[in-house]
Design an enzyme around this catalytic site. Structure first.
Site, PDB file in Angstrom:
ATOM      1  N   TYR A 188       0.829  -1.324  -0.084  1.00  8.59           N
ATOM      2  CA  TYR A 188       0.002  -0.086  -0.184  1.00  8.59           C
ATOM      3  C   TYR A 188       0.813   1.301  -0.234  1.00  8.59           C
ATOM      4  O   TYR A 188       0.420   2.226  -0.598  1.00  8.59           O
ATOM      5  CB  TYR A 188      -1.069  -0.108   1.079  1.00  8.59           C
ATOM      6  CG  TYR A 188      -1.959  -1.111   1.056  1.00  8.59           C
ATOM      7  CD1 TYR A 188      -2.691  -1.074  -0.091  1.00  8.59           C
ATOM      8  CD2 TYR A 188      -2.245  -2.179   1.894  1.00  8.59           C
ATOM      9  CE1 TYR A 188      -3.682  -2.096  -0.120  1.00  8.59           C
ATOM     10  CE2 TYR A 188      -3.171  -2.742   1.951  1.00  8.59           C
ATOM     11  CZ  TYR A 188      -4.002  -2.791   0.809  1.00  8.59           C
ATOM     12  OH  TYR A 188      -4.885  -4.049   0.544  1.00  8.59           O
ATOM     13  N   ALA A 220     -15.566  -3.255  -6.300  1.00  7.58           N
ATOM     14  CA  ALA A 220     -15.879  -4.368  -5.616  1.00  7.58           C
ATOM     15  C   ALA A 220     -17.102  -3.876  -5.004  1.00  7.58           C
ATOM     16  O   ALA A 220     -17.808  -2.886  -5.041  1.00  7.58           O
ATOM     17  CB  ALA A 220     -14.977  -4.361  -4.142  1.00  7.58           C
ATOM     18  N   SER A 258     -17.824   2.350 -10.214  1.00  5.99           N
ATOM     19  CA  SER A 258     -18.019   1.604 -11.908  1.00  5.99           C
ATOM     20  C   SER A 258     -19.180   2.010 -12.049  1.00  5.99           C
ATOM     21  O   SER A 258     -20.020   1.857 -13.159  1.00  5.99           O
ATOM     22  CB  SER A 258     -17.385   0.287 -11.768  1.00  5.99           C
ATOM     23  OG  SER A 258     -18.000  -0.574 -11.043  1.00  5.99           O
ATOM     24  N   ASP A 263     -23.551  -2.620 -16.861  1.00  4.20           N
ATOM     25  CA  ASP A 263     -24.828  -2.337 -17.305  1.00  4.20           C
ATOM     26  C   ASP A 263     -25.289  -1.676 -18.399  1.00  4.20           C
ATOM     27  O   ASP A 263     -25.996  -2.196 -19.360  1.00  4.20           O
ATOM     28  CB  ASP A 263     -25.779  -1.963 -15.820  1.00  4.20           C
ATOM     29  CG  ASP A 263     -25.037  -2.445 -14.716  1.00  4.20           C
ATOM     30  OD1 ASP A 263     -25.361  -3.124 -13.967  1.00  4.20           O
ATOM     31  OD2 ASP A 263     -24.096  -1.556 -14.245  1.00  4.20           O
ATOM     32  N   ALA A 271     -23.049  -0.797 -20.547  1.00  3.18           N
ATOM     33  CA  ALA A 271     -22.360  -1.787 -21.851  1.00  3.18           C
ATOM     34  C   ALA A 271     -23.347  -2.747 -22.320  1.00  3.18           C
ATOM     35  O   ALA A 271     -23.387  -2.852 -23.585  1.00  3.18           O
ATOM     36  CB  ALA A 271     -21.168  -2.286 -21.355  1.00  3.18           C
ATOM     37  N   HIS A 322     -26.292  -0.411  -9.026  1.00  5.31           N
ATOM     38  CA  HIS A 322     -25.553  -1.184  -9.697  1.00  5.31           C
ATOM     39  C   HIS A 322     -26.224  -2.610  -9.094  1.00  5.31           C
ATOM     40  O   HIS A 322     -25.364  -3.122  -8.141  1.00  5.31           O
ATOM     41  CB  HIS A 322     -23.870  -1.339  -9.837  1.00  5.31           C
ATOM     42  CG  HIS A 322     -23.524  -2.557 -10.473  1.00  5.31           C
ATOM     43  ND1 HIS A 322     -23.570  -3.160 -11.782  1.00  5.31           N
ATOM     44  CD2 HIS A 322     -22.753  -3.478 -10.011  1.00  5.31           C
ATOM     45  CE1 HIS A 322     -23.069  -4.118 -11.936  1.00  5.31           C
ATOM     46  NE2 HIS A 322     -22.600  -4.560 -10.877  1.00  5.31           N
ATOM     47  N   THR A 331     -18.341 -13.010 -13.290  1.00  6.94           N
ATOM     48  CA  THR A 331     -18.407 -12.335 -14.483  1.00  6.94           C
ATOM     49  C   THR A 331     -17.063 -11.091 -14.263  1.00  6.94           C
ATOM     50  O   THR A 331     -16.770 -10.567 -13.246  1.00  6.94           O
ATOM     51  CB  THR A 331     -19.643 -11.109 -14.746  1.00  6.94           C
ATOM     52  OG1 THR A 331     -19.264  -9.992 -14.151  1.00  6.94           O
ATOM     53  CG2 THR A 331     -20.724 -11.890 -14.160  1.00  6.94           C
TER      54      THR A 331
HETATM   55  P1  6V0 Z   1     -12.109 -12.712  -6.784  1.00  8.98           P
HETATM   56  O1  6V0 Z   1     -11.454 -13.494  -7.990  1.00  8.98           O
HETATM   57  O2  6V0 Z   1     -12.478 -13.602  -5.680  1.00  8.98           O
HETATM   58  O3  6V0 Z   1     -11.117 -11.855  -6.295  1.00  8.98           O
HETATM   59  C1  6V0 Z   1     -10.944 -10.860  -5.196  1.00  8.98           C
HETATM   60  C2  6V0 Z   1      -9.753 -10.847  -4.778  1.00  8.98           C
HETATM   61  O4  6V0 Z   1      -9.623  -9.828  -3.752  1.00  8.98           O
HETATM   62  C3  6V0 Z   1      -8.785 -12.092  -4.522  1.00  8.98           C
HETATM   63  O5  6V0 Z   1      -7.420 -12.100  -5.226  1.00  8.98           O
HETATM   64  C4  6V0 Z   1      -8.569 -11.935  -2.855  1.00  8.98           C
HETATM   65  O6  6V0 Z   1      -7.446 -12.427  -2.589  1.00  8.98           O
HETATM   66  C5  6V0 Z   1      -8.494 -10.132  -2.871  1.00  8.98           C
HETATM   67  N1  6V0 Z   1      -8.591  -9.868  -1.421  1.00  8.98           N
HETATM   68  C6  6V0 Z   1      -9.678 -10.234  -0.627  1.00  8.98           C
HETATM   69  N2  6V0 Z   1      -9.377  -9.590   0.489  1.00  8.98           N
HETATM   70  C7  6V0 Z   1      -8.352  -8.457   0.297  1.00  8.98           C
HETATM   71  C8  6V0 Z   1      -7.710  -7.626   1.254  1.00  8.98           C
HETATM   72  N3  6V0 Z   1      -8.361  -7.317   2.399  1.00  8.98           N
HETATM   73  N4  6V0 Z   1      -6.677  -6.975   0.707  1.00  8.98           N
HETATM   74  C9  6V0 Z   1      -6.345  -7.239  -0.655  1.00  8.98           C
HETATM   75  N5  6V0 Z   1      -6.890  -7.924  -1.410  1.00  8.98           N
HETATM   76  C10 6V0 Z   1      -8.019  -8.662  -1.049  1.00  8.98           C
HETATM   77  O7  6V0 Z   1     -13.251 -11.734  -7.135  1.00  8.98           O
HETATM   78  P2  6V0 Z   1     -13.879 -11.198  -8.500  1.00  8.98           P
HETATM   79  O8  6V0 Z   1     -12.571 -10.558  -9.093  1.00  8.98           O
HETATM   80  O9  6V0 Z   1     -14.506 -12.030  -9.449  1.00  8.98           O
HETATM   81  O10 6V0 Z   1     -14.594  -9.974  -8.086  1.00  8.98           O
HETATM   82  C11 6V0 Z   1     -14.015  -8.814  -7.072  1.00  8.98           C
HETATM   83  C12 6V0 Z   1     -15.160  -7.929  -6.908  1.00  8.98           C
HETATM   84  O11 6V0 Z   1     -15.672  -7.375  -7.974  1.00  8.98           O
HETATM   85  C13 6V0 Z   1     -16.372  -8.475  -6.394  1.00  8.98           C
HETATM   86  O12 6V0 Z   1     -16.812  -7.825  -5.000  1.00  8.98           O
HETATM   87  C14 6V0 Z   1     -17.401  -8.845  -7.477  1.00  8.98           C
HETATM   88  O13 6V0 Z   1     -18.784  -8.617  -6.941  1.00  8.98           O
HETATM   89  C15 6V0 Z   1     -16.956  -7.382  -8.010  1.00  8.98           C
HETATM   90  N6  6V0 Z   1     -17.641  -7.094  -9.378  1.00  8.98           N
HETATM   91  C16 6V0 Z   1     -18.068  -5.966  -9.623  1.00  8.98           C
HETATM   92  C17 6V0 Z   1     -18.624  -5.613 -10.897  1.00  8.98           C
HETATM   93  C18 6V0 Z   1     -19.084  -4.429 -11.186  1.00  8.98           C
HETATM   94  O14 6V0 Z   1     -19.802  -4.121 -12.314  1.00  8.98           O
HETATM   95  N7  6V0 Z   1     -18.755  -3.283 -10.293  1.00  8.98           N
HETATM   96  C19 6V0 Z   1     -18.810  -6.634 -11.784  1.00  8.98           C
HETATM   97  C20 6V0 Z   1     -18.229  -8.106 -11.371  1.00  8.98           C
HETATM   98  C21 6V0 Z   1     -17.690  -8.231 -10.144  1.00  8.98           C
END
Ligand code: 6V0
Length: 315
Positions: free
Chosen positions: A69, A123, A147, A152, A154, A179, A232
């Protein structure tokens, strides 16, 4: 005149499915001279940094590394995709407590590093986490972007492009609001080539019901993808890249994002999906679409859904 800096640095926090796809998209665009990746799983960020180095012989050389960080100190942009993703059957709002906790451990050390750039949050539930990032960071509102409904929108444009046989990039239609499940398509103001979408629909024999079906499919597309492949990521990663590009290149691009409202749509103290002008300052301004009365009511209801969660989650 552009305010884009010559040397630019981006930090990605969360190297999962969304984060790594975003990093890959950024390499392809040749954006940012330095790209640092942070995650609780260090092997993954180290492995991804090495893997992404291999992309650069085909694109342009960058300094990509696994970091901490404290590396945010001189970053222009921090993109947060860290957090639990939705499991099949879970709504985005179900994630709130888990991901608020994770977010609070991320934003503080980044701010403590002296970071003075822009936060971009993906997230989920993204509108709540964007608001929380603003609260946790103490940053001015324009420097925190969600985001929002970028993905949505798109999805909606792609579906309308297919329906009317036009390039989705020429479909000027927005998904507004949360969202999530309370979002809606602002069809009454949508256009293709400056011609109202509703007129085009009428001329082509496309009924209101068919348009509402497209809206509904857009709203539920994430569930369709998650049920099949568990997550996704390509769509949102590309949306994040597009927003990043608008910031890093100081584009003044009009994009759907999660933006802070200050009286627009009669709403305050909320981050929610709406078009906004994005440049090196973050959110330069919110574009308030002149919604119909019915759409205004949908926007208010969507905001209410978010406000309830924000109140329960952050109080
Ligand atoms: P994933 O593949 O589980 O990745 C999450 C990552 O976060 C992993 O690599 C973890 O190790 C890491 N992580 C967890 N805790 C910590 C922490 N304290 N510090 C640093 N890293 C950490 O999940 P994915 O990539 O699929 O999704 C990530 C997030 O994006 C989720 O909350 C989804 O719901 C969200 N999305 C948001 C979308 C949007 O349109 N805004 C669309 C799709 C997914």
């Amino acid at each position: 005149m552009t305010n884009a800096k010559k040397f630019q640095k981006v930090m990605l926090v969360g190297d999962g499915a969304v984060g790594s796809s975003y990093a890959f998209a950024m390499m392809h665009q040749g954006l940012a001279e330095e790209f640092v990746i942070v995650d609780v799983v260090k092997e993954r960020t180290e492995g991804d940094a090495l893997d992404l180095e291999d992309v650069q012989a085909f694109t342009s050389p960058k300094n990509v590394y696994s970091g901490e960080y404290s590396d945010a100190k001189d970053a222009d942009l921090v993109v947060i995709t860290a957090g639990a993703p939705q499991k099949p059957g879970e709504t985005r709002l179900d994630l709130v407590n888990k991901n608020l906790k994770i977010l609070s451990t991320i934003v503080k050390p980044i701010v403590d590093s002296g970071f003075d750039g822009i936060f971009l949050i993906a997230a989920n539930p993204v509108d709540i986490l964007t608001y929380a990032t603003w609260k946790f960071s103490g940053f001015p509102k324009n420097k925190v972007i969600g985001s929002g409904t970028s993905l949505d929108t798109a999805r909606l444009r792609a579906a309308l492009g297919k329906k009317f046989n036009v390039d989705p990039r020429n479909v000027e239609a927005y998904i507004m609001g949360e969202h999530g499940d309370s979002e809606f398509a602002a069809y009454d103001e949508a256009t293709i080539g400056s011609k109202p979408l509703m007129t085009i629909a009428k001329e082509n024999g496309v009924t209101k019901d068919e348009l509402l079906k497209i809206e509904d499919e857009t709203r539920h597309k994430a569930y369709e993808i998650i049920n099949r492949k568990g997550a996704t990521f390509y769509g949102v990663a590309t949306a994040l890249m597009r927003i990043s590009k608008a910031i890093l290149r100081d584009e003044n691009a009009v994009l759907p994002v999660g933006a802070p409202l200050d009286g627009e749509y009669g709403l305050n103290d909320i981050f929610i999906g709406t078009p906004a002008v994005i440049n090196a300052n973050g959110i330069e301004s919110v574009i308030e679409i002149p919604l119909s009365d019915e759409e205004k009511a949908k926007m208010a209801a969507s905001a209410e859904t978010l406000k309830k969660v924000t109140k329960d989650g952050l109080d």
